[in-house]
Write a protein that holds these residues in place. Structure first.
Motif, short mmCIF file in Angstrom:
data_model
loop_
_atom_site.label_atom_id
_atom_site.label_comp_id
_atom_site.label_asym_id
_atom_site.label_seq_id
_atom_site.Cartn_x
_atom_site.Cartn_y
_atom_site.Cartn_z
N VAL A 11 44.06 35.83 46.33
CA VAL A 11 44.86 36.27 45.19
C VAL A 11 44.22 37.46 44.47
CG1 VAL A 11 45.98 34.04 44.84
CG2 VAL A 11 43.91 34.60 43.56
N GLU A 22 44.37 33.46 36.47
CA GLU A 22 43.07 33.29 35.83
C GLU A 22 41.98 34.11 36.54
OE1 GLU A 22 42.04 29.18 35.84
OE2 GLU A 22 41.41 29.23 33.76
N VAL A 23 41.96 34.02 37.87
CA VAL A 23 40.88 34.67 38.61
C VAL A 23 41.02 36.19 38.65
CG1 VAL A 23 40.42 32.64 40.02
CG2 VAL A 23 41.91 34.42 40.91
N PHE A 75 33.39 38.15 40.46
CA PHE A 75 34.03 37.09 39.69
C PHE A 75 33.72 35.73 40.33
CE2 PHE A 75 37.49 34.28 38.56
CZ PHE A 75 37.65 34.54 37.22
N PHE A 120 45.85 29.44 38.23
CA PHE A 120 44.60 29.84 38.88
C PHE A 120 44.69 31.28 39.41
CE2 PHE A 120 41.66 29.60 42.61
CZ PHE A 120 40.51 29.34 41.91
N ALA A 121 45.85 31.61 40.00
CA ALA A 121 46.02 32.95 40.58
C ALA A 121 45.94 34.03 39.51
CB ALA A 121 47.36 33.03 41.31
N ALA A 134 40.67 37.93 43.54
CA ALA A 134 39.47 37.83 42.70
C ALA A 134 38.38 38.71 43.31
CB ALA A 134 39.00 36.39 42.63
N VAL A 145 41.19 30.82 48.40
CA VAL A 145 42.38 31.13 47.60
C VAL A 145 42.06 32.24 46.61
CG1 VAL A 145 44.00 30.22 45.89
CG2 VAL A 145 43.37 28.82 47.86
N MET A 146 40.88 32.14 45.98
CA MET A 146 40.49 33.17 45.01
C MET A 146 40.47 34.55 45.65
SD MET A 146 37.42 31.13 43.18
CE MET A 146 36.96 32.05 41.76
N TYR A 194 36.03 31.09 31.82
CA TYR A 194 36.18 30.58 33.19
C TYR A 194 34.82 30.40 33.85
CZ TYR A 194 37.05 30.53 38.18
OH TYR A 194 37.03 30.19 39.50
N SER A 202 38.71 35.21 28.60
CA SER A 202 39.16 34.19 29.56
C SER A 202 38.24 34.18 30.78
CB SER A 202 40.61 34.45 29.96
OG SER A 202 40.71 35.64 30.67
#
Lengths: 225, 301
Positions: B212, A105-106, B218, A102-103, B214, B208-209, B7, B3
């Motif tokens: 990290v 992917e985003v 997005f 996920f880390a 994002a 979380v997005m 997503y 991707s």
């Protein structure tokens, strides 16, 4: 790598979380932020990843003053940082593999990179054979390893850990510390907030101690007092 | 790149299924409101058809027989122009056979039988008269005078045909516009609420997005796609409704006796298609923009 210049953070109108704090953390350092609950440890970590902005003073990351960073640039700052939390913050509906992937992917990493990097980091944290488990099928220590894998999969320059052993028994906590130590040895700067005496005394790393938001001690190879 | 797109679509679909009840409510409301918006346009167009011959403050129409000689037409025009104090000469218009035939095609869209009887050769020509006076009795006496002229087939007065329809048209337009705006607002509010609920359900994931790295876009795009999809499905449903409504209306009007004038209320198919396309665009835009704003508003969860 990380520099704070006279940083003050106030919540509301008069609740001072951090008062006039300054320090320098070099590339590849391992630093403990210690102090009782409410002393400002977590606030300092949140200032470093721009979840918060200080009322006064500057926060420098890799030579850039991040207070001056526009909101649209903050995601790119965070891609160079890994975050580990006491409550792991795993996504319960995703498997171990998916949580780590996920880390990547985003931030738009292609599939072939994900397929290559995720198994490698799961092997590093010792969970290669549990990649298809859901978080609630894992022990606390294993969940924290997943969280560390997610934080490290992008090979960040800095890792910020907020009480990563807080929910774990001493033996499991030691395993987590060994993992963070090996990540640090690979060149990643680690800043860890904790009030776990045993771990701080065992590791003998640099200790920055806070008391009611004020820096009261900054000691190389320190112990918890 | 692929991707990211994959997503976005995967997340949109997952969220869509997760909030099925709220999604259904948002879709139904947007469908009903869009149907009303569409109906407003059709009703308005119908009234416009009905009133087309009275456009531009025309209060009186003098119909001239199709076999009138040019000098007879000139004589009628001369009589009308002989009273410049009462008639607005600048706005006096003469519609020849071709122009009259074009106008008839609009008025008799829903009455193909009558339309087939008319040809550009047999159709009466017309003078459209705009009086300067508001004195109805005076206008009526003028009409009487024109009726007596040679080759004048008849004189229509707006007062007789137009006033009731015009008032009715204004009333119906106001009511339908107000209702469709209110319902469209409700639909956007429901879409907003669906997105807010979806974001609340995924607040940990969003946190979380963000941590990290994002970007906000997005995170926002799957929610905007979800809103767009809700609006678009509502739009498609409203198009189906509008099509059925128009079909029922057209066949209903065909049941009226020819020549009652009601046939003018039938709207041409090309116009209905245009309105449907517009409904799809409004639905998709309202959904995407509403949810985009909602997503930005709640991105700090």
């Amino acid at each position: 790598m990380i520099r704070l210049d006279n940083v003050t953070k106030v919540y509301g109108t008069d609740s001072v979380a951090v008062r006039d704090v300054s320090f320098d953390i070099g590339k590849g350092d391992f630093v403990f932020l210690v102090g009782p609950s409410g002393s400002g440890k977590s606030t300092l970590l949140r200032l470093m990843n721009r979840q918060e902005r200080p009322e006064r003073g500057d926060v420098w990351i890799a030579g850039r003053n991040i207070n001056e960073l526009s909101d649209s640039r903050v995601p790119f700052l965070r891609r160079g940082m890994g975050n580990v939390f006491q409550d792991y913050k795993l996504l319960s509906n995703k498997t171990v593999f998916e949580n780590v992937a996920f880390a990547l992917e985003v931030i738009g990493k292609p599939r072939h990179v994900i397929r290559q990097q995720v198994p490698a980091v799961l092997e590093l944290v010792g969970l290669e054979d549990k990649h298809d488990r859901l978080p609630d099928q894992l022990s606390g220590g294993e969940q924290q390893r997943v969280s560390i894998a997610r934080a490290f999969v992008n090979r960040p320059l800095i890792m910020l850990a907020d009480e990563p052993t807080g929910n774990l028994d001493p033996a499991t906590g030691e395993g987590i510390m060994q993992l963070l130590d090996s990540i640090n040895r690979s060149g990643t700067t680690v800043v860890m907030a904790t009030h776990d005496h045993r771990i701080v005394n065992m590791m003998r790393k640099r200790v920055i101690q806070l008391d009611r938001g004020v820096l009261v001690r900054d000691q190389e190879r320190g112990v918890y007092e | 790149m692929w991707s990211r797109i994959a997503y976005a679509f995967r997340e949109t679909w997952a969220s869509f299924r997760r909030n099925l009840t709220l999604t259904a409510a948002a879709v139904v409301t947007s469908a009903i409101s869009l149907l009303l918006v569409g109906a407003t346009f059709l009703i308005q167009r119908g009234f416009d058809n009905l009133l087309v011959r009275w456009k531009g403050d025309v209060q009186m129409i003098v119909f001239v027989a199709s076999d009138a000689a040019p000098e007879q037409i000139a004589y009628i025009e001369e009589v009308i122009k002989s009273q410049p104090a009462v008639i607005d000469l600048n706005n006096l218009k003469y519609l020849d056979k071709a122009a009259s035939f074009e106008e008839a095609k609009v008025i008799f869209t829903g009455d193909p039988t009558l339309l087939s009887l008319l040809t550009p050769e047999t159709i009466p020509t017309q003078f459209k008269v705009v009086p300067l006076t508001g004195d109805a009795a005076l206008v009526r006496s003028l009409a009487e005078q024109y009726r007596g002229l040679p080759k004048v087939e008849g004189v229509s007065l707006a007062e007789d045909e137009f006033q009731v329809i015009s008032t009715l048209s204004g009333f119906v337009r106001t009511v339908t516009i107000v209702m469709s705006v209110v319902l469209l607002g409700v639909a956007v509010a429901l879409i907003w609420n669906t997105i807010r609920t979806a974001m609340f359900a995924r607040r940990r994931e969003i946190e979380v997005m963000k941590l990290v790295g994002a970007t906000n876009w997005f995170i926002r795009i799957p929610f905007m796609l979800e809103g767009l999809l809700q609006g678009l499905i509502g739009g498609v449903a409203s198009c189906g409704g509008l099509w059925a409504l128009n079909r029922a209306w057209t066949s209903g009007v065909a049941g009226f006796k020819p020549g009652t004038g009601i046939s003018a209320l039938v709207v041409p198919g090309s116009y209905v298609n245009g309105v449907m396309l517009m409904l799809l665009v409004i639905g998709a835009l309202a959904g995407a923009i509403g949810s985009g704003i909602a997503a930005s508003r709640f991105l700090d969860v």
